[in-house]
Design a protein around this motif. Structure first.
Motif, PDB file in Angstrom:
ATOM      1  N   HIS A  99       0.650  -1.327  -0.010  1.00  0.00           N
ATOM      2  CA  HIS A  99      -0.133  -0.141  -0.077  1.00  0.00           C
ATOM      3  C   HIS A  99       0.949   1.314  -0.163  1.00  0.00           C
ATOM      4  N   SER A 100       0.300   2.642  -0.599  1.00  0.00           N
ATOM      5  CA  SER A 100       1.239   3.707  -0.141  1.00  0.00           C
ATOM      6  C   SER A 100       1.403   4.239   1.380  1.00  0.00           C
ATOM      7  N   LYS A 101       2.261   4.908   1.169  1.00  0.00           N
ATOM      8  CA  LYS A 101       2.542   4.826   3.036  1.00  0.00           C
ATOM      9  C   LYS A 101       1.001   6.525   3.500  1.00  0.00           C
ATOM     10  N   ASN A 102       0.872   7.336   2.167  1.00  0.00           N
ATOM     11  CA  ASN A 102      -0.210   8.050   1.916  1.00  0.00           C
ATOM     12  C   ASN A 102      -1.600   7.665   2.404  1.00  0.00           C
ATOM     13  N   HIS A 103      -2.000   8.125   3.566  1.00  0.00           N
ATOM     14  CA  HIS A 103      -3.233   7.236   4.225  1.00  0.00           C
ATOM     15  C   HIS A 103      -4.328   7.580   3.061  1.00  0.00           C
ATOM     16  N   GLU A 104      -3.961   8.984   2.422  1.00  0.00           N
ATOM     17  CA  GLU A 104      -5.049   9.257   1.299  1.00  0.00           C
ATOM     18  C   GLU A 104      -4.866   8.766  -0.234  1.00  0.00           C
ATOM     19  N   ASP A 105      -4.404   8.449   0.022  1.00  0.00           N
ATOM     20  CA  ASP A 105      -3.577   7.098  -1.201  1.00  0.00           C
ATOM     21  C   ASP A 105      -3.308   5.592  -0.669  1.00  0.00           C
ATOM     22  N   TRP A 106      -4.243   5.506  -0.070  1.00  0.00           N
ATOM     23  CA  TRP A 106      -3.900   4.275   0.659  1.00  0.00           C
ATOM     24  C   TRP A 106      -3.780   2.903  -0.250  1.00  0.00           C
ATOM     25  N   ASP A 107      -4.776   2.514  -1.395  1.00  0.00           N
ATOM     26  CA  ASP A 107      -5.540   2.082  -2.322  1.00  0.00           C
ATOM     27  C   ASP A 107      -3.876   1.898  -3.271  1.00  0.00           C
ATOM     28  N   TYR A 108      -3.370   2.710  -3.552  1.00  0.00           N
ATOM     29  CA  TYR A 108      -2.223   2.574  -4.718  1.00  0.00           C
ATOM     30  C   TYR A 108      -1.770   0.998  -4.352  1.00  0.00           C
ATOM     31  N   ASN A 109      -1.095   0.106  -5.668  1.00  0.00           N
ATOM     32  CA  ASN A 109       0.080  -0.368  -5.207  1.00  0.00           C
ATOM     33  C   ASN A 109       1.192  -0.428  -5.862  1.00  0.00           C
ATOM     34  N   THR A 110       1.835  -0.539  -4.949  1.00  0.00           N
ATOM     35  CA  THR A 110       2.613  -0.332  -4.938  1.00  0.00           C
ATOM     36  C   THR A 110       3.635  -1.938  -5.091  1.00  0.00           C
ATOM     37  N   SER A 111       3.564  -3.066  -5.733  1.00  0.00           N
ATOM     38  CA  SER A 111       4.525  -3.760  -6.000  1.00  0.00           C
ATOM     39  C   SER A 111       5.101  -4.064  -6.524  1.00  0.00           C
ATOM     40  N   SER A 112       4.870  -3.700  -7.566  1.00  0.00           N
ATOM     41  CA  SER A 112       5.472  -3.792  -9.467  1.00  0.00           C
ATOM     42  C   SER A 112       7.066  -2.685  -9.250  1.00  0.00           C
ATOM     43  N   GLU A 113       7.090  -1.249  -7.787  1.00  0.00           N
ATOM     44  CA  GLU A 113       8.341  -0.481  -8.173  1.00  0.00           C
ATOM     45  C   GLU A 113       8.962  -1.216  -7.154  1.00  0.00           C
ATOM     46  N   VAL A 114       7.715  -1.338  -6.231  1.00  0.00           N
ATOM     47  CA  VAL A 114       8.932  -2.375  -5.385  1.00  0.00           C
ATOM     48  C   VAL A 114       9.642  -3.471  -6.078  1.00  0.00           C
ATOM     49  N   PHE A 115       9.204  -4.385  -6.264  1.00  0.00           N
ATOM     50  CA  PHE A 115      10.287  -5.506  -7.456  1.00  0.00           C
ATOM     51  C   PHE A 115      10.863  -4.917  -8.344  1.00  0.00           C
ATOM     52  N   SER A 116      10.632  -3.454  -8.781  1.00  0.00           N
ATOM     53  CA  SER A 116      11.437  -2.860  -9.875  1.00  0.00           C
ATOM     54  C   SER A 116      12.671  -2.593  -8.895  1.00  0.00           C
ATOM     55  N   PHE A 117      12.439  -2.406  -8.201  1.00  0.00           N
ATOM     56  CA  PHE A 117      13.993  -1.888  -7.139  1.00  0.00           C
ATOM     57  C   PHE A 117      14.473  -3.323  -6.875  1.00  0.00           C
ATOM     58  N   ILE A 118      13.819  -4.212  -6.112  1.00  0.00           N
ATOM     59  CA  ILE A 118      15.294  -4.956  -5.939  1.00  0.00           C
ATOM     60  C   ILE A 118      15.751  -5.983  -6.719  1.00  0.00           C
ATOM     61  N   HIS A 311      27.016  -2.072   3.757  1.00  0.00           N
ATOM     62  CA  HIS A 311      25.186  -1.534   4.554  1.00  0.00           C
ATOM     63  C   HIS A 311      25.366  -0.541   4.317  1.00  0.00           C
ATOM     64  N   LYS A 312      23.640  -0.350   3.311  1.00  0.00           N
ATOM     65  CA  LYS A 312      23.066   0.344   2.934  1.00  0.00           C
ATOM     66  C   LYS A 312      21.782   0.546   3.291  1.00  0.00           C
ATOM     67  N   ASN A 313      21.498   2.267   3.742  1.00  0.00           N
ATOM     68  CA  ASN A 313      20.452   2.401   4.300  1.00  0.00           C
ATOM     69  C   ASN A 313      19.655   3.594   2.774  1.00  0.00           C
ATOM     70  N   TYR A 314      18.678   2.225   2.136  1.00  0.00           N
ATOM     71  CA  TYR A 314      17.437   2.477   1.234  1.00  0.00           C
ATOM     72  C   TYR A 314      16.920   4.899   1.304  1.00  0.00           C
ATOM     73  N   ASN A 315      16.249   5.391  -0.067  1.00  0.00           N
ATOM     74  CA  ASN A 315      15.218   6.257   0.645  1.00  0.00           C
ATOM     75  C   ASN A 315      14.689   5.824  -0.348  1.00  0.00           C
ATOM     76  N   LEU A 316      14.126   5.092  -0.537  1.00  0.00           N
ATOM     77  CA  LEU A 316      13.065   4.532  -2.020  1.00  0.00           C
ATOM     78  C   LEU A 316      11.322   4.866  -1.437  1.00  0.00           C
ATOM     79  N   ASN A 317      10.478   5.564  -0.432  1.00  0.00           N
ATOM     80  CA  ASN A 317       9.516   6.293  -0.026  1.00  0.00           C
ATOM     81  C   ASN A 317       8.265   6.096  -0.466  1.00  0.00           C
ATOM     82  N   LEU A 318       8.263   4.404  -0.394  1.00  0.00           N
ATOM     83  CA  LEU A 318       6.589   3.641  -1.804  1.00  0.00           C
ATOM     84  C   LEU A 318       6.235   3.193   0.302  1.00  0.00           C
TER      85      LEU A 318
END
Length: 333
Positions: A99-118, A311-318
């Motif tokens: 889900h999107s971390k923004n409460h107003e846009d909760w139903d947005y599906n982030t899976s494609s962006e998450v898996f592209s990043f991975i 060790h790496k910390n990312y700033n993906l913001n999803l």
């Protein structure tokens, strides 16, 4: 000024003893450690140009805190993730059910962006928390042929919904059951190179507090809920520790601890393991923001026989969390 200095110095002292006490009512002070350290440093500088004898108050508690709790800032160099036959990389990420971390846009599906990043980062092992099987396309991460999942569609809070993707063969898996909670754990045994490694994926008790809803909650009820969450985390940590101690293999512990490196639950789980951030990271290591305050609550703990290369910390913001990844060298044994 001296009176205020005594208060913040004593507060930092209390935070230093939190990892060594089972008092859940006292545990919330551990969340304020970075702020308490900063304020005590400011008092030290203040007395440095005034009555210098008073600077010993903050100086002594800062030294005590450093040796008791360690540093919340890592000063390691920026290492490169250079893969070879003796290295292993692992990423852990709480994906918020895609889900999107923004409460107003909760139903947005982030899976494609998450898996592209991975796919772009290409870790060899992936630990996902708050994993929602229903929001991903079939056949994602095809280059990870070995998968172990713990998923219950009725578990809407997602604390027990976990997944481990691996490029190495999974020869065994199991669950960690936490009583009276929506949270839990998953472990797999992987055949890596010429060794077998046990990887734990944890999602420990959540505080259940969102920035957009906290203003509507009474402070006394919030304190009770936080106290109960700390108490559950401490019980869960003992369960995890028992699994670690009983493991026939070297272990890697990854996941969302829902608490900082100054908590008793973190100290109990970590034990003799190395924290990849402290060994190979740099900077503050933030993995989540709450009310714009940064916290490091996502951890990667590694057997001491492995040499942490980076060790790496990312700033993906999803998601509301950020992913972390570590690369380490396997022992020659």
């Amino acid at each position: 000024m001296l009176f205020l200095n005594v208060i913040v110095a004593f507060s930092l002292f209390l935070a230093c003893i939190v990892p060594y006490t089972s008092s859940a009512s006292l545990a919330f002070i551990s969340l304020t450690v970075p702020a308490l350290v900063l304020i005590n440093m400011l008092f030290f500088l203040y007395w440095l140009i005034g009555k210098r004898i008073y600077l010993l108050l903050s100086l002594s508690i800062l030294v005590f805190g450093y040796f008791t709790l360690g540093s919340f800032i890592a000063f390691n160099g920026r290492s490169n993730n250079i893969a070879d036959s003796e290295t292993l990389s692992l990423m852990t990420y709480n994906v918020l059910g895609f889900h999107s971390k923004n409460h107003e846009d909760w139903d947005y599906n982030t899976s494609s962006e998450v898996f592209s990043f991975i796919q772009e980062q290409n870790p060899e092992i992936i630990c996902l928390q708050e994993f929602d099987q229903m929001r991903i396309k079939k056949g994602v991460l095809k280059n990870y042929p070995f998968v172990s999942k713990r998923y219950n569609q009725e578990n809407v809070q997602g604390g027990k919904n976990l997944a481990i993707y691996s490029k190495y063969k999974i020869v065994n898996n199991g669950k960690l059951e936490f009583p009276d909670t929506y949270n839990g754990g998953l472990f797999v045994d992987l055949v890596v190179k010429n060794d077998t490694i046990r990887v734990f994926n944890l999602h420990m008790e959540s505080f259940g507090v969102r920035p957009y809803s906290i203003k509507y909650e009474r402070s006394d009820r919030l304190f009770v809920r936080l106290r109960d969450s700390f108490a559950k985390q401490q019980k869960q940590a003992l369960i995890v520790k028992q699994h670690i101690d009983n493991s026939p293999y070297k272990v890697i512990v990854a996941g969302d601890f829902n608490n900082t490196q100054f908590s008793k639950s973190y100290f109990d789980v970590r034990g003799d393991l190395n924290d990849s951030f402290l060994e190979g990271g740099h900077g503050y290591g933030e993995t989540i923001k709450f009310w714009k305050f940064p916290f490091r609550i996502d951890m990667l703990l590694i057997d001491r026989s492995f040499d942490v290369l980076s060790h790496k910390n990312y700033n993906l913001n999803l998601s509301d969390h950020e992913p972390i990844m570590a690369t380490f060298k396997l022992s020659g044994e």
